[in-house]
Scaffold this motif. Sequence first.
Motif, PDB file in Angstrom:
ATOM      1  N   MET A  69      87.366  73.631 -33.977  1.00  0.00           N
ATOM      2  CA  MET A  69      87.249  74.709 -32.856  1.00  0.00           C
ATOM      3  C   MET A  69      87.085  76.155 -33.390  1.00  0.00           C
ATOM      4  N   PHE A  70      86.991  76.327 -34.521  1.00  0.00           N
ATOM      5  CA  PHE A  70      86.978  77.712 -35.177  1.00  0.00           C
ATOM      6  C   PHE A  70      85.754  77.853 -36.215  1.00  0.00           C
ATOM      7  N   SER A  71      84.793  77.084 -35.947  1.00  0.00           N
ATOM      8  CA  SER A  71      83.696  76.901 -36.706  1.00  0.00           C
ATOM      9  C   SER A  71      82.510  78.092 -36.055  1.00  0.00           C
ATOM     10  N   ASP A  77      83.185  72.710 -27.707  1.00  0.00           N
ATOM     11  CA  ASP A  77      84.080  71.420 -27.108  1.00  0.00           C
ATOM     12  C   ASP A  77      83.620  71.514 -25.648  1.00  0.00           C
ATOM     13  N   LYS A  78      82.938  70.081 -25.548  1.00  0.00           N
ATOM     14  CA  LYS A  78      82.563  69.951 -24.247  1.00  0.00           C
ATOM     15  C   LYS A  78      83.579  70.072 -22.998  1.00  0.00           C
ATOM     16  N   VAL A  90      86.303  75.961 -17.699  1.00  0.00           N
ATOM     17  CA  VAL A  90      85.744  76.914 -17.162  1.00  0.00           C
ATOM     18  C   VAL A  90      85.945  76.717 -15.447  1.00  0.00           C
ATOM     19  N   LEU A  91      85.236  75.735 -14.822  1.00  0.00           N
ATOM     20  CA  LEU A  91      85.383  75.477 -13.509  1.00  0.00           C
ATOM     21  C   LEU A  91      86.722  75.461 -13.087  1.00  0.00           C
ATOM     22  N   ARG A 122      72.947  68.857 -22.130  1.00  0.00           N
ATOM     23  CA  ARG A 122      74.359  68.535 -21.857  1.00  0.00           C
ATOM     24  C   ARG A 122      74.381  68.414 -20.386  1.00  0.00           C
ATOM     25  N   ILE A 123      74.995  67.058 -19.960  1.00  0.00           N
ATOM     26  CA  ILE A 123      74.817  66.922 -18.578  1.00  0.00           C
ATOM     27  C   ILE A 123      76.105  67.831 -18.189  1.00  0.00           C
ATOM     28  N   GLN A 124      77.074  68.098 -18.786  1.00  0.00           N
ATOM     29  CA  GLN A 124      78.273  68.947 -18.413  1.00  0.00           C
ATOM     30  C   GLN A 124      77.974  70.586 -17.809  1.00  0.00           C
ATOM     31  N   ALA A 125      76.983  71.036 -18.663  1.00  0.00           N
ATOM     32  CA  ALA A 125      76.441  71.993 -18.313  1.00  0.00           C
ATOM     33  C   ALA A 125      75.786  72.105 -16.811  1.00  0.00           C
ATOM     34  N   HIS A 126      75.108  71.176 -16.601  1.00  0.00           N
ATOM     35  CA  HIS A 126      74.473  71.027 -15.251  1.00  0.00           C
ATOM     36  C   HIS A 126      75.455  70.708 -13.849  1.00  0.00           C
TER      37      HIS A 126
END
Length: 319
Positions: A1-3, A173-174, A180-181, A205-209
């Motif tokens: 997660m720190f990359s 991270d997906k 956020v939501l 990415r489907i998660q963004a939409h």
Amino acid sequence: MFSYRHAFHAGNHADVLKHAILVQILDYFNRKDAPYWVIDTHAGAGLYALDGEWAGQSGEVVDGLDRLLGAAQPPELVTRYLHAIQDFNPDGVANRYPGSPALTLRALRPHDKLRLFELHPTEIEVLESTLRHLGTSRRQVTIAREDGFDGLKRLLPPPTRRGIVLIDPSYEDKRDYRHVLQAVRDGLERFASGCFAVWYPLVQRIQAHEMARALERLPVEWLHATLTVRKPAADGLGLHGSGMFVVNPPWTLHEELRAALPWLTKTLAQDGHARHTLAISGQSRNATGDASATRKPAARAGHAADGRPVAQKRSPSRR
């Protein structure tokens, strides 16, 4: 997660959209004397060297901020943003890029407060150093090495009952899309009148939409702007644009974006697939556009449409 290190992307097209909107929101809040808080859930390093090792490796600023410098007749939203960049580059050459903490500090009055969260161990060290260099007061600014999604909960509502919450994780991270939501939903329960500004990447990415559609279903006043600069890559990788979703936006933001987004689309277009969208709650998307029009010629070097000097292009040898 720190990359993830934002320095690789400092000043790119996504930063242009995010920070131009942030500067406009801060300017709007300053029109009233009443104090306000700004809460930045993923603060980053605060200030970035565009001629340094990190930004120099990616060169993304070339297709972002660099395209705006000296461009003809920038609209008000862009001009205000360029003036903010200039303030961190007094020699007139844009070699330092201010992130959201620096841009916010530039705008805050003595009675306003800034609360920053950053979990990356290296980024927070740089952020602390940056804030010391900028001469900030500990009474006005605090930094927490903490997940901003968790820390946000205890700060809402701010004592002033006026506030801006900027939420812009890396989305490496997906799960960030879901976080956020949930952060916006929880935040509105605690602080219904707050201005929540969410940045997100346009990626395949489907998660963004799904997140964007879920945000638009919130029973609040909102504004949703996207800027696409190129066709998505065939391999599905990379950032082809970005979006900003603002809950309880300044009433002036919509009209400023109506003027700015077509200009930004033309100026930042990397191919013929560049376009933008602009929607507000209660209406369907009421502005769309592509980059089919010819770009305007460059303005007089180093000057905005209002005649005020702005930061100039960096020497290619220093990129």
